[in-house]
Design a protein around this motif. Structure first.
Motif, PDB file in Angstrom:
ATOM      1  N   GLY A   1      -6.330   0.042  -7.840  1.00 11.06           N
ATOM      2  CA  GLY A   1      -7.252   0.347  -6.900  1.00 11.06           C
ATOM      3  C   GLY A   1      -7.449   1.804  -7.046  1.00 11.06           C
ATOM      4  O   GLY A   1      -8.216   2.289  -6.434  1.00 11.06           O
ATOM      5  N   TYR A   2      -6.836   2.339  -7.801  1.00 13.96           N
ATOM      6  CA  TYR A   2      -6.856   4.001  -7.827  1.00 13.96           C
ATOM      7  C   TYR A   2      -7.312   4.394  -9.328  1.00 13.96           C
ATOM      8  O   TYR A   2      -6.966   3.516 -10.359  1.00 13.96           O
ATOM      9  N   LEU A   3      -7.853   5.298  -9.814  1.00  7.31           N
ATOM     10  CA  LEU A   3      -8.232   5.783 -10.870  1.00  7.31           C
ATOM     11  C   LEU A   3      -7.310   6.666 -11.842  1.00  7.31           C
ATOM     12  O   LEU A   3      -6.495   7.372 -11.036  1.00  7.31           O
TER      13      LEU A   3
ATOM     14  N   ALA B   1       2.450   6.698  -6.588  1.00  5.63           N
ATOM     15  CA  ALA B   1       2.343   7.246  -8.081  1.00  5.63           C
ATOM     16  C   ALA B   1       0.852   7.132  -8.358  1.00  5.63           C
ATOM     17  O   ALA B   1       0.235   8.208  -9.107  1.00  5.63           O
ATOM     18  N   ALA B   2       0.200   5.971  -8.238  1.00  4.20           N
ATOM     19  CA  ALA B   2      -1.163   5.907  -8.498  1.00  4.20           C
ATOM     20  C   ALA B   2      -2.153   6.697  -7.963  1.00  4.20           C
ATOM     21  O   ALA B   2      -3.083   7.123  -8.634  1.00  4.20           O
ATOM     22  N   ALA B   3      -1.900   6.835  -6.608  1.00  5.07           N
ATOM     23  CA  ALA B   3      -2.751   7.835  -5.941  1.00  5.07           C
ATOM     24  C   ALA B   3      -2.400   9.251  -6.244  1.00  5.07           C
ATOM     25  O   ALA B   3      -3.544  10.130  -6.228  1.00  5.07           O
TER      26      ALA B   3
ATOM     27  N   GLY C   1      -8.519  15.697 -10.462  1.00  2.63           N
ATOM     28  CA  GLY C   1      -9.406  16.385 -10.130  1.00  2.63           C
ATOM     29  C   GLY C   1     -10.790  16.218  -9.885  1.00  2.63           C
ATOM     30  O   GLY C   1     -11.528  17.123 -10.173  1.00  2.63           O
ATOM     31  N   LEU C   2     -11.218  15.044  -9.597  1.00  2.00           N
ATOM     32  CA  LEU C   2     -12.582  14.503  -9.623  1.00  2.00           C
ATOM     33  C   LEU C   2     -13.277  15.171  -8.618  1.00  2.00           C
ATOM     34  O   LEU C   2     -12.876  14.997  -7.213  1.00  2.00           O
ATOM     35  N   ASN C   3     -14.497  15.711  -8.819  1.00  2.00           N
ATOM     36  CA  ASN C   3     -15.245  16.289  -7.748  1.00  2.00           C
ATOM     37  C   ASN C   3     -15.982  15.240  -6.971  1.00  2.00           C
ATOM     38  O   ASN C   3     -16.341  13.947  -7.693  1.00  2.00           O
ATOM     39  N   ALA C   4     -16.961  15.556  -5.871  1.00  2.00           N
ATOM     40  CA  ALA C   4     -17.863  14.536  -5.433  1.00  2.00           C
ATOM     41  C   ALA C   4     -18.765  13.854  -6.287  1.00  2.00           C
ATOM     42  O   ALA C   4     -19.086  12.689  -6.315  1.00  2.00           O
TER      43      ALA C   4
ATOM     44  N   GLN D   1       0.890  -1.241   0.106  1.00  2.00           N
ATOM     45  CA  GLN D   1      -0.094  -0.021  -0.042  1.00  2.00           C
ATOM     46  C   GLN D   1       0.746   1.386  -0.028  1.00  2.00           C
ATOM     47  O   GLN D   1       0.328   2.142  -0.651  1.00  2.00           O
ATOM     48  N   GLY D   2       1.901   1.261   0.499  1.00  2.00           N
ATOM     49  CA  GLY D   2       2.849   2.323   0.733  1.00  2.00           C
ATOM     50  C   GLY D   2       3.914   2.233  -0.320  1.00  2.00           C
ATOM     51  O   GLY D   2       4.863   3.102  -0.203  1.00  2.00           O
TER      52      GLY D   2
END
Length: 548
Positions: free
Chosen positions: A528-530, A471-473, A480-483, A464-465
């Protein structure tokens, strides 16, 4: 059409207009529904010029049926005292084959569609045939100018078979000069009425968009106001600059090839005629919204054309992607889109989205088959080692929740069997839940009851770290995804049968697990990240409804 129609009409007569001359000008553009004619009011620009020349002008802008009839009756009454007579009608027309009718702006959709029928049409619209006898009685020149868009013609889908849009057959033997033309062409004609170097015949001959019924008069000028040609030049250029089209500028240059504004006209014409500029103007005229631009970028990305962002801004990356799409689909490369190209892009993207759904479904079927086979091979998690082997291979697998529940039960049994000191050390490690805490536990209890759990958790935390996860995070954060968008993504995951947890825009461990499952099934890097490819594919067949 601004002053054009009237100018054209006046310019076509052979005699000068005197103080006793009379003109009727109607400019209709504000038709209801989708039949509006933005240029319909242009002939009214000529009113002040005619009045300055001593012509009495009866005018109406966006005339209703009653206003149109009232104006025509006033014109008929005043015509007895007029020497030269001019009528300019600009707007929409219908033809019955026997007559042509000028449409009022009120209640026009049913008239324009032919739904009202010929009898109702004759009561509510103004027949051209009713004007010809009035004009034919003029002591001086008589002119009728009819202005409408060139494409405003054709049969009606819902109306009577005998009704057609546009101008019908106009008589050549009425004794009245009749001229028809497009708004831009007529606008140029109107401004030339006082030009001592022009006749109606020469203006019609030099303007392809103008047509005269029969042979137009050659006498010049039509209006003799005693003014200089410089004023005429300026007035025409003022109209041309407002229209700012290639056709308008070419009309000016044909009239004044050495005029005061000829140099500026040629520079502007070169600018507007440049293919790149024309392509840019064509796209600009579409008025694409930010959402529509993002959808275009999404479609390009879906087809493999990298736009370097889905942000609604057509920068160098998007322009390059558009250019590649045009080249590979038989279009001239301009990097600017036309309506037809957008439709082609949308169609191809829809096909690709369907292919992606099928590909993803097949990958998911294969993954689930392999998942189940491995679960069986490990004896369906017969012991702690088997359970951890399964989770190492399929951390988000079909049986991952079952495996974690069993490991939790094993941990609970170990707690019951461990001594007080070991339980206290383990509780502290669990509370801290970091690599250092679990290492400290292992140093204190190298062969403790929670050894496997501690080592497994250390490995999870390291992953995870790790650099790849960081880099994925960061890549996800850069989107910049909004809610709202985050909730839409959770809804999409839920609709695909994943379990992202609560649909609230907060990406929890459950959301990350659902994303990893989706990425795995889609053949994407599993983090697991966009990132942009994940978002493009995830929203492939739902983005249109999401953005509406």
């Amino acid at each position: 059409m601004k002053g054009t129609i009237l100018s054209g009409v006046l310019a076509m007569t052979a005699l000068p207009v005197s103080a006793a001359d009379l003109a009727m000008i109607v400019g209709n553009g504000d038709y209801s529904g989708d039949r509006a004619l933005s240029s319909g009011e242009l002939p009214l620009r000529a009113v002040s010029d005619l009045e300055d020349a001593g012509v009495r002008v009866l005018q109406a802008r966006n005339a209703s049926s009653s206003a149109l009839r009232d104006l025509a009756e006033r014109f008929e009454e005043a015509a007895d005292d007029g020497e030269g007579l001019v009528v300019v009608l600009s707007g929409r027309f219908l033809s019955t084959g026997q007559d042509t009718y000028f449409l009022p702006v009120d209640r026009s959709p049913d008239l324009a569609a032919g739904a009202a029928g010929a009898l109702e049409l004759s009561r509510r619209a103004l027949p051209v045939s009713a004007l010809l006898p009035i004009l034919g009685e003029a002591d001086g020149p008589a002119l009728l100018v009819l202005a409408t868009e060139r494409g405003d013609r054709g049969t009606l889908s819902d109306g009577a078979a005998y009704l057609t849009r546009g101008l019908g057959q106009l008589p050549e033997d009425s004794g009245v000069t009749i001229v028809t033309g497009t708004p831009v062409a007529v606008a140029g004609l109107v401004t030339g009425l006082t030009d001592s170097g022009q006749s109606i015949a020469s203006m019609v001959r030099g303007t392809p968009e103008l047509t005269a019924v029969g042979e137009p008069p050659r006498r010049q000028p039509f209006l003799d106001t005693g003014g200089s040609s410089a004023g005429e030049d300026d007035r025409l250029w003022e109209v041309v600059r407002e229209l700012d089209t290639v056709a308008a500028i070419e009309l000016y240059l044909s009239r004044y090839p050495s005029g005061q504004h000829a140099g500026e006209a040629r520079d502007r014409l070169a600018y507007l005629s440049d293919p790149a500029r024309q392509a840019e103007a064509t796209e600009s005229a579409l008025g694409l919204s930010g959402d529509q631009r993002r959808e275009i970028q999404r479609n390009l990305s879906l087809l493999g054309y990298n736009t370097r962002g889905i942000d609604g801004i057509f920068g160098p990356g998007t322009r390059s992607a558009i250019g590649r799409f045009q080249e590979e689909n038989g279009f001239t490369r301009s990097t600017y889109l036309t309506r037809d190209q957008i439709l082609r892009l949308d169609d191809r993207a829809a096909v690709r989205a369907a292919e992606i759904e099928r590909e993803d479904a097949e990958r998911r079927r294969q993954r689930e088959a392999q998942d189940n086979a491995f679960w069986q091979d490990t004896g369906e998690g017969r012991d702690e080692t088997a359970l951890r082997q399964y989770l190492d291979r399929y951390p988000d697998g079909l049986h991952s929740e079952t495996a974690r529940d069993r490991l939790a039960a094993i941990e609970a049994r170990n707690r019951a069997q461990a001594d007080e000191a070991e339980n206290a050390h383990w509780a502290r490690a669990r509370s801290e839940d970091d690599v250092e805490g679990y290492r400290r536990y292992l140093e204190q209890h190298p062969n403790g009851r929670f050894e496997e759990t501690a080592r497994a958790r250390i490995e999870e935390l390291r992953q995870q770290g790790g650099q790849e996860n960081r880099a994925a995070a960061a890549e996800e954060q850069a989107l910049g995804l909004n809610a709202v968008t985050r909730r839409l993504i959770e809804q999409r995951l839920e609709g695909l049968g994943r379990n992202p947890g609560a649909v609230d825009g907060e990406f929890t461990d459950e959301t990350r697990r659902a994303l990893r499952q989706y990425q795995s099934d889609s053949g994407l890097p599993t983090s697991g990240y966009l990132n942009e490819p994940t978002v493009v594919r995830l929203l492939a067949d739902s983005v249109r409804s999401l953005l509406d």
